[in-house]
Design a protein around this motif. Structure first.
Motif, PDB file in Angstrom:
ATOM      1  N   LEU A 106     -25.634 -19.792  -5.176  1.00 40.48           N
ATOM      2  CA  LEU A 106     -25.301 -18.111  -4.933  1.00 40.48           C
ATOM      3  C   LEU A 106     -24.046 -18.287  -4.025  1.00 40.48           C
ATOM      4  CD1 LEU A 106     -26.245 -15.282  -5.030  1.00 40.48           C
ATOM      5  CD2 LEU A 106     -27.517 -15.977  -2.976  1.00 40.48           C
ATOM      6  N   ALA A 107     -23.893 -19.319  -3.185  1.00 42.70           N
ATOM      7  CA  ALA A 107     -22.736 -19.204  -2.388  1.00 42.70           C
ATOM      8  C   ALA A 107     -21.472 -19.703  -2.921  1.00 42.70           C
ATOM      9  CB  ALA A 107     -23.026 -20.321  -1.269  1.00 42.70           C
ATOM     10  N   VAL A 108     -21.376 -20.459  -4.146  1.00 40.75           N
ATOM     11  CA  VAL A 108     -20.280 -20.967  -4.862  1.00 40.75           C
ATOM     12  C   VAL A 108     -20.039 -19.641  -5.789  1.00 40.75           C
ATOM     13  CG1 VAL A 108     -19.786 -22.258  -6.992  1.00 40.75           C
ATOM     14  CG2 VAL A 108     -20.791 -23.488  -4.806  1.00 40.75           C
ATOM     15  N   ALA A 109     -21.074 -19.060  -6.377  1.00 41.18           N
ATOM     16  CA  ALA A 109     -20.829 -17.860  -7.235  1.00 41.18           C
ATOM     17  C   ALA A 109     -19.887 -16.904  -6.199  1.00 41.18           C
ATOM     18  CB  ALA A 109     -22.117 -17.271  -7.651  1.00 41.18           C
ATOM     19  N   ALA A 110     -20.448 -16.671  -4.993  1.00 40.44           N
ATOM     20  CA  ALA A 110     -19.945 -15.544  -4.172  1.00 40.44           C
ATOM     21  C   ALA A 110     -18.319 -16.163  -3.805  1.00 40.44           C
ATOM     22  CB  ALA A 110     -20.530 -15.269  -2.837  1.00 40.44           C
ATOM     23  N   ILE A 111     -18.138 -17.325  -3.758  1.00 41.62           N
ATOM     24  CA  ILE A 111     -16.743 -17.529  -3.149  1.00 41.62           C
ATOM     25  C   ILE A 111     -15.862 -17.379  -4.495  1.00 41.62           C
ATOM     26  CG2 ILE A 111     -15.573 -19.695  -2.666  1.00 41.62           C
ATOM     27  CD1 ILE A 111     -17.855 -20.599  -0.725  1.00 41.62           C
ATOM     28  N   VAL A 112     -16.148 -17.775  -5.581  1.00 43.11           N
ATOM     29  CA  VAL A 112     -15.589 -17.653  -6.721  1.00 43.11           C
ATOM     30  C   VAL A 112     -15.134 -16.207  -6.898  1.00 43.11           C
ATOM     31  CG1 VAL A 112     -15.738 -17.994  -9.343  1.00 43.11           C
ATOM     32  CG2 VAL A 112     -16.365 -19.778  -7.728  1.00 43.11           C
ATOM     33  N   TRP A 113     -16.023 -15.357  -6.695  1.00 43.93           N
ATOM     34  CA  TRP A 113     -16.188 -14.065  -6.888  1.00 43.93           C
ATOM     35  C   TRP A 113     -15.007 -13.232  -6.103  1.00 43.93           C
ATOM     36  CZ3 TRP A 113     -17.554  -9.659  -4.008  1.00 43.93           C
ATOM     37  CH2 TRP A 113     -17.369  -8.404  -4.457  1.00 43.93           C
ATOM     38  N   VAL A 114     -15.002 -13.862  -4.675  1.00 41.45           N
ATOM     39  CA  VAL A 114     -13.953 -13.326  -3.741  1.00 41.45           C
ATOM     40  C   VAL A 114     -12.588 -13.670  -4.114  1.00 41.45           C
ATOM     41  CG1 VAL A 114     -13.378 -13.577  -1.404  1.00 41.45           C
ATOM     42  CG2 VAL A 114     -15.695 -12.970  -2.065  1.00 41.45           C
ATOM     43  N   VAL A 115     -12.495 -15.176  -4.510  1.00 40.47           N
ATOM     44  CA  VAL A 115     -11.246 -15.654  -4.839  1.00 40.47           C
ATOM     45  C   VAL A 115     -10.782 -15.034  -5.987  1.00 40.47           C
ATOM     46  CG1 VAL A 115     -10.177 -17.936  -5.468  1.00 40.47           C
ATOM     47  CG2 VAL A 115     -11.755 -17.931  -3.526  1.00 40.47           C
ATOM     48  N   ARG A 116     -11.350 -14.812  -6.927  1.00 42.23           N
ATOM     49  CA  ARG A 116     -10.847 -14.191  -8.327  1.00 42.23           C
ATOM     50  C   ARG A 116     -10.506 -12.799  -8.178  1.00 42.23           C
ATOM     51  NH1 ARG A 116     -13.402 -15.117 -13.611  1.00 42.23           N
ATOM     52  NH2 ARG A 116     -11.448 -14.534 -14.279  1.00 42.23           N
ATOM     53  N   ARG A 117     -10.921 -11.995  -7.260  1.00 39.46           N
ATOM     54  CA  ARG A 117     -10.724 -10.697  -6.892  1.00 39.46           C
ATOM     55  C   ARG A 117      -9.312 -10.499  -6.367  1.00 39.46           C
ATOM     56  NH1 ARG A 117     -14.612  -7.376  -3.128  1.00 39.46           N
ATOM     57  NH2 ARG A 117     -12.687  -5.893  -3.200  1.00 39.46           N
ATOM     58  N   GLY A 118      -8.797 -11.513  -5.335  1.00 42.35           N
ATOM     59  CA  GLY A 118      -7.598 -11.449  -4.648  1.00 42.35           C
ATOM     60  C   GLY A 118      -7.529 -10.483  -3.673  1.00 42.35           C
ATOM     61  N   PRO A 119      -6.396 -10.532  -2.915  1.00 44.49           N
ATOM     62  CA  PRO A 119      -6.251  -9.720  -1.964  1.00 44.49           C
ATOM     63  C   PRO A 119      -5.989  -8.187  -2.276  1.00 44.49           C
ATOM     64  CG  PRO A 119      -4.343 -10.742  -2.181  1.00 44.49           C
ATOM     65  CD  PRO A 119      -5.484 -11.470  -3.025  1.00 44.49           C
ATOM     66  N   ALA A 120      -6.386  -7.033  -1.449  1.00 45.62           N
ATOM     67  CA  ALA A 120      -5.929  -5.690  -1.716  1.00 45.62           C
ATOM     68  C   ALA A 120      -4.483  -5.544  -1.859  1.00 45.62           C
ATOM     69  CB  ALA A 120      -6.475  -4.955  -0.763  1.00 45.62           C
ATOM     70  N   HIS A 121      -3.974  -5.009  -2.886  1.00 47.61           N
ATOM     71  CA  HIS A 121      -2.510  -4.552  -3.011  1.00 47.61           C
ATOM     72  C   HIS A 121      -1.948  -3.624  -1.898  1.00 47.61           C
ATOM     73  CE1 HIS A 121       1.119  -3.849  -5.005  1.00 47.61           C
ATOM     74  NE2 HIS A 121       1.183  -2.608  -5.027  1.00 47.61           N
ATOM     75  N   THR A 122      -1.066  -4.088  -1.115  1.00 45.57           N
ATOM     76  CA  THR A 122      -0.308  -3.337  -0.081  1.00 45.57           C
ATOM     77  C   THR A 122       1.029  -2.820  -0.856  1.00 45.57           C
ATOM     78  OG1 THR A 122       0.339  -5.310   0.745  1.00 45.57           O
ATOM     79  CG2 THR A 122      -1.397  -4.231   1.626  1.00 45.57           C
TER      80      THR A 122
END
Length: 62
Positions: free
Chosen positions: A13-29
């Motif tokens: 579950l932790a690995v899946a959460a980390i992969v999901w956050v990394v693939r999303r990327g930062p918010a566009h400014t």
């Protein structure tokens, strides 16, 4: 055996959460000079929000 499965599930579950956050990327400014939402196609007045209807002639009163 059961604690091992719980720990394994938590690690997955932790690995899946980390992969999901990394693939999303930062918010566009937006950068200076970058085209922003200018709402170029929004109606300016409520009258422009409906398709154009020909004006009706008012009937003369009695």
């Amino acid at each position: 055996m059961m604690p091992t499965l719980i720990v394994l599930l938590l690690v997955i579950l932790a690995v899946a959460a980390i992969v999901w956050v990394v693939r999303r990327g930062p918010a566009h400014t937006p950068r200076p000079g970058e085209d922003q939402d200018t709402a170029w196609n929004d109606p300016i007045t409520p009258a422009e929000s409906t398709p154009h209807q020909p004006a009706r002639k008012s009937e003369p009163g009695p």
